[in-house]
Structure formats: C-alpha cells, structure tokens
Design an enzyme around this catalytic site. Structure first.
Site, PDB file in Angstrom:
ATOM      1  N   LYS A  82      12.753   5.360  -8.574  1.00 18.81           N
ATOM      2  CA  LYS A  82      12.891   5.511  -7.125  1.00 18.81           C
ATOM      3  C   LYS A  82      13.765   6.721  -6.853  1.00 18.81           C
ATOM      4  CE  LYS A  82      14.682   2.167  -4.474  1.00 18.81           C
ATOM      5  NZ  LYS A  82      14.822   0.838  -3.839  1.00 18.81           N
ATOM      6  N   GLY A 108       8.496   5.384   1.220  1.00 19.33           N
ATOM      7  CA  GLY A 108       9.121   4.750   2.363  1.00 19.33           C
ATOM      8  C   GLY A 108       9.811   5.787   3.225  1.00 19.33           C
ATOM      9  N   GLY A 143       4.028   5.137  -4.016  1.00 20.13           N
ATOM     10  CA  GLY A 143       4.190   4.884  -2.594  1.00 20.13           C
ATOM     11  C   GLY A 143       5.430   5.567  -2.072  1.00 20.13           C
ATOM     12  N   GLY A 202      12.903   6.796   0.579  1.00 17.10           N
ATOM     13  CA  GLY A 202      12.678   6.983  -0.844  1.00 17.10           C
ATOM     14  C   GLY A 202      11.221   7.010  -1.214  1.00 17.10           C
ATOM     15  N   ASP A 238      17.678  -7.931   3.396  1.00 21.03           N
ATOM     16  CA  ASP A 238      16.283  -7.702   3.794  1.00 21.03           C
ATOM     17  C   ASP A 238      15.339  -8.589   2.992  1.00 21.03           C
ATOM     18  OD1 ASP A 238      14.440  -6.539   5.482  1.00 21.03           O
ATOM     19  OD2 ASP A 238      14.048  -4.825   4.169  1.00 21.03           O
TER      20      ASP A 238
END
Length: 478
Positions: A50, A29, A27, A32, A142
C-alpha cells in the site's frame, strides 16, 4: 523510465520499492493505492503493498505503528514499511502486508449463503480481532463489511484496513468534529456529540472501543438482513424506531426469519443505544462463541435462499429496512426530541438533541468512490476489491464533490418573502435554506453535505406538524 517521472498512482510493473517488486495495481482509494508485489529474493510470495498518493502522509506511518502492535490471526501481518523517494524532496510512505485472497464480507455472504452458526463463528473471530486491537491501545474506527475479507481457502475472516485507526499516544492528524470513518456505521453517541445543542464542539469526537462494537453490530445486521438498520441520525425520519419499545420492530430475526434468536439477540446487543450495554469486544466474542456452540439444528439453515431481493453489485447503494410508521405524526423529527426526551434521559437522551438548525434525515452519499459500503474515507485496503480508476494525477482532495443543486429539494425549507431563512445560522442558496457545517471540504460528501463557494452546507427540511383534529392515541405514540 526515469525515477523522477514516476507517479505513485500509476507505477509500472517491475518498479522497486524497498525490497519489493511491484506486479500489478489492484485498486486505488482517496489516499492510497494498492499493488500486488513480491520480494526481490522471491522468499515471501505475493504480498499487498500500500503506497501513499501524497507525500508526507502521516496516516501510513500511524497505520504501520498500529499494525505492528497487533498480533492476531484475523489481522493481516505487517511485513515491512518505509519511505519511497522517487525524486529529491518527495517522500511517499508505504507498508507491506500479507496478501489475503478472498471476497469482501457481503459479497461472500451473497455467494456462500452462510447459516446462522457460520455467521456466529465469523463475527466471533472479528470480535476477537477487535479485542486484540483494543488491548494494544488501538481503535479501528472503520469496521464494516467492505473492511472484512473472507479468505477463499478456508472461509476465515480478516479485519482489514487500519488506515482510519488510532492508538493511544498517536498524534491527531485532523481536527474536524467527525473523525475518520463511515457515516452509516457511526454510533449514536457520535451523532449526539457532534450534533448536540449549542455551538460545534471545540474538540473532535473521540471514538472508543464501544464505537467499534456498534459498527460490528451494523455490519452483522446488514450481513443477516441484506440492509442497514434504521439510522441513529438524530433528525432521521426513522429516529422513533430507536425507542426501546420499538426495537423489536426491526430486529434481525424480524427481517429474516431464518436468523436464529441467539444471533438476532446478539446483533441487537451490539446496537444498544448505551455504549456500556454493548459489552467489550472480548465479551461480545465470548457470547458469539457460546451461542455458536449451543444453538440448535435450526442454526444450520442457510440464512438466504438465493431468491431474496438483496442489493446487487460489489458496492450496493445504501438501503435500509423499512417499518410502517405509526399513524401519529409524532414520528416526525421535530417531535421525537420532545416525546422521547424523558424516556431516554438515562444516557440516550443526547441522541435526540440537535443544534439550532435542522439536519437531513439521512447522510447524503455521493455516487462512485465515496459511496462504497455507506461511504468511506479510509486509506484503503478496500481498494483491493475496487476497480482501478482511470489514471489521474492525485490531488489533496477527493475529486467527488456534490455541489448545491440549482433549485431546492422537495420539502426543503424556503426563504421568506425577503429572501431570508428564519433560524440562526441558516442561509438562503438557490431558493432553499441551508445550514453551514464547519468541516473541511474533503469531508463534505462523507458528512452528507453539498459544496457552495468553497463551503460545506446541509439542506434544511420543513418540519411537518401533526394534525390537531381528533384525539391522540397513546398506544400509537413511539
């Protein structure tokens, strides 16, 4: 493939980064990209690697430092970190963590239908992870459902994605009023600081441990009810629901009768307006563990039957609980500040004060990547559950930006006959009145704004006035 042609956003299987061999991309973002990887000697098994999308991104260095300070079974272990240089002059930070196979919290709950006791145990473990984070001098910043992963093998939760985190002594990377985080999970004191009276604050809001606890409360509320609680946004249409006498109208057990009182009370405690009333993460964890032990057999009843109208999809749209408003128009934002100012003066009054311009009652959430779980600007372990986006060259700013629409919204304030908007700092754009917000464009969507000629703006709403006919009913006042 030549190393100087490698793009961090789309590296082929077999690429070596440090002592790690990439297997597949999982995936991506905003900042990253996450790959499944393995050690070249085969001793470590599958890990999560990552990689920064932009050279010189200090967020990853800060995240690695924070993770190296936290040692808790509910926080993925940092295994390695470093810099990848595919060509001279470009260096991309990376870090490797243990791979957690499982589902994001809300999706796990939708599939498993946990009981109140299971949720109490789960929240207690996450609170313990926050306790360890705070003890290390760190702040997560977060906490939310998408950043909590429940391991498939044993149902244990893990607090993920420390990319938005901070720790004592770390340098400040951005100087916007809003720190990294997700608007739907921001604490009331954060709204009060940034949107308080006067000019924008000269320094950014500094979240503390109490902000993490509040965000855990939002997470718990949505976990139990399937929706977000009323927004603490000071100009929100639901602002009256945060009056102490109205809290019982939207407690977790009010909207889900299967929720035991012990769990509902602790969710409400974490959502307290006053930070000190929430308790430290350690105290919250102890209270959750105690409630899990002492709750009666009703705590074994599943919280959901599977027939509820729960938000569908991996990343459901923002939905909030609804409560029938009182008949008096005093619930409107412009009047809330007046009627509640005195009763909430002890630490909570700042929530209701605003600047000289009106703000939308809810933060606008753009569709797509930035709308996941209430919007996010974290680096992105959340990308582990995100579908891989179409290949594109990474840019310094998010691709998703909402432009000012060609005509005003319904109930948006209109300019006067001379084309001007009454009120300091207001400007007329496309037939509506807008307030300029001094934030970077990359944060405009997350702040609920719209872009116009390279500047972020909020729509300004008309304030509806109460009817003056008939006597006021004190019992209906919020």
């Amino acid at each position: 493939m030549e190393s100087n042609s490698l793009n961090p956003a789309s590296l082929p299987s077999g690429t070596l980064i440090g002592r790690w061999r990439l297997l597949e991309q999982c995936g991506r973002g905003t900042f990253g990209v996450v790959y499944r990887a393995e050690s070249v000697d085969g001793t470590q098994g599958v890990v999560a690697l990552k990689l920064a999308l932009h050279p010189g991104d200090a967020r990853f260095v800060r995240e690695a430092e924070l993770l190296s300070r936290i040692h808790h079974p509910a926080v993925p272990r940092l295994l390695d970190h470093g810099q990848w240089q595919p060509r001279e002059g470009a260096s991309y930070a990376w870090l490797v963590m243990e791979w957690i196979e499982g589902a994001a919290l809300y999706d796990w709950a939708s599939a498993q239908r946990p009981s109140s006791r299971q949720v109490l145990h789960l929240l207690a473990r996450v609170a313990r992870a926050l306790e360890a984070t705070h003890a290390a001098g760190g702040i997560h910043r977060d906490v939310k459902g998408e950043n909590i992963r429940v391991r498939s093998a044993d149902g244990q939760p893990f607090l993920m994605d420390f990319g938005s985190g901070h720790f004592l002594g770390a340098s400040t990377l951005t100087w916007d009023s809003w720190p990294p985080g997700t608007s739907a999970y921001r604490a009331p004191e954060a709204w009060g600081f940034v949107l308080g009276p006067g000019k924008p604050p000269p320094v950014p809001y500094a979240p503390g441990p109490a902000d993490d606890v509040f965000a855990l409360g939002i997470t718990a509320y949505r976990l139990v009810t399937g929706k977000y609680p009323p927004s603490p946004h000071p100009r929100g249409e639901d602002a009256w629901l945060w009056h102490p006498e109205k809290l019982a109208l939207w407690s977790a057990s009010t909207h889900n009768a299967r929720c035991v009182p012990e769990l509902s009370a602790l969710v409400s405690r974490m959502l307290s307006l006053q930070p000190e009333a929430r308790g430290r993460a350690e105290e919250v964890a102890e209270a959750l563990e105690r409630a899990a032990r002492k709750a009666g057999p009703e705590a074994e009843v599943p919280l959901f039957t599977g027939e509820e109208a729960r938000p569908a999809g991996l990343f459901p749209p923002l939905q909030r609980v609804t409560v029938r408003p009182p008949p008096r128009a005093a619930r409107w934002p412009g009047l809330v500040a007046t009627s509640l100012g005195a009763s909430l003066a002890l630490g909570a009054g700042v929530l209701w004060s605003t600047r000289s311009f009106e703000l939308p009652e809810q933060p606008h959430l753009a569709e797509g990547e930035e709308a996941k779980d209430g919007g996010t600007i974290a680096v992105g372990d959340t990308a582990l559950t995100a579908p891989v986006a179409p290949e594109r060259v990474p840019s310094m700013w998010p691709a998703i930006r909402a432009e000012v629409p060609p005509k005003p919204f319904p109930k948006q304030r209109r300019p006067n006959g001379e084309g001007r908007c009454s009120g300091k700092e207001l400007v007329a754009i496309n037939g509506g009145c807008w307030a300029k917000l001094l934030v970077e464009l990359k944060d405009c969507d997350n702040m609920g704004g719209f872009v116009h000629k390279g500047v972020c703006y909020f729509p300004v709403w008309e304030l509806q006035r109460p009817s003056t006919s008939g006597p006021a009913n004190r019992d209906d006042a919020p």
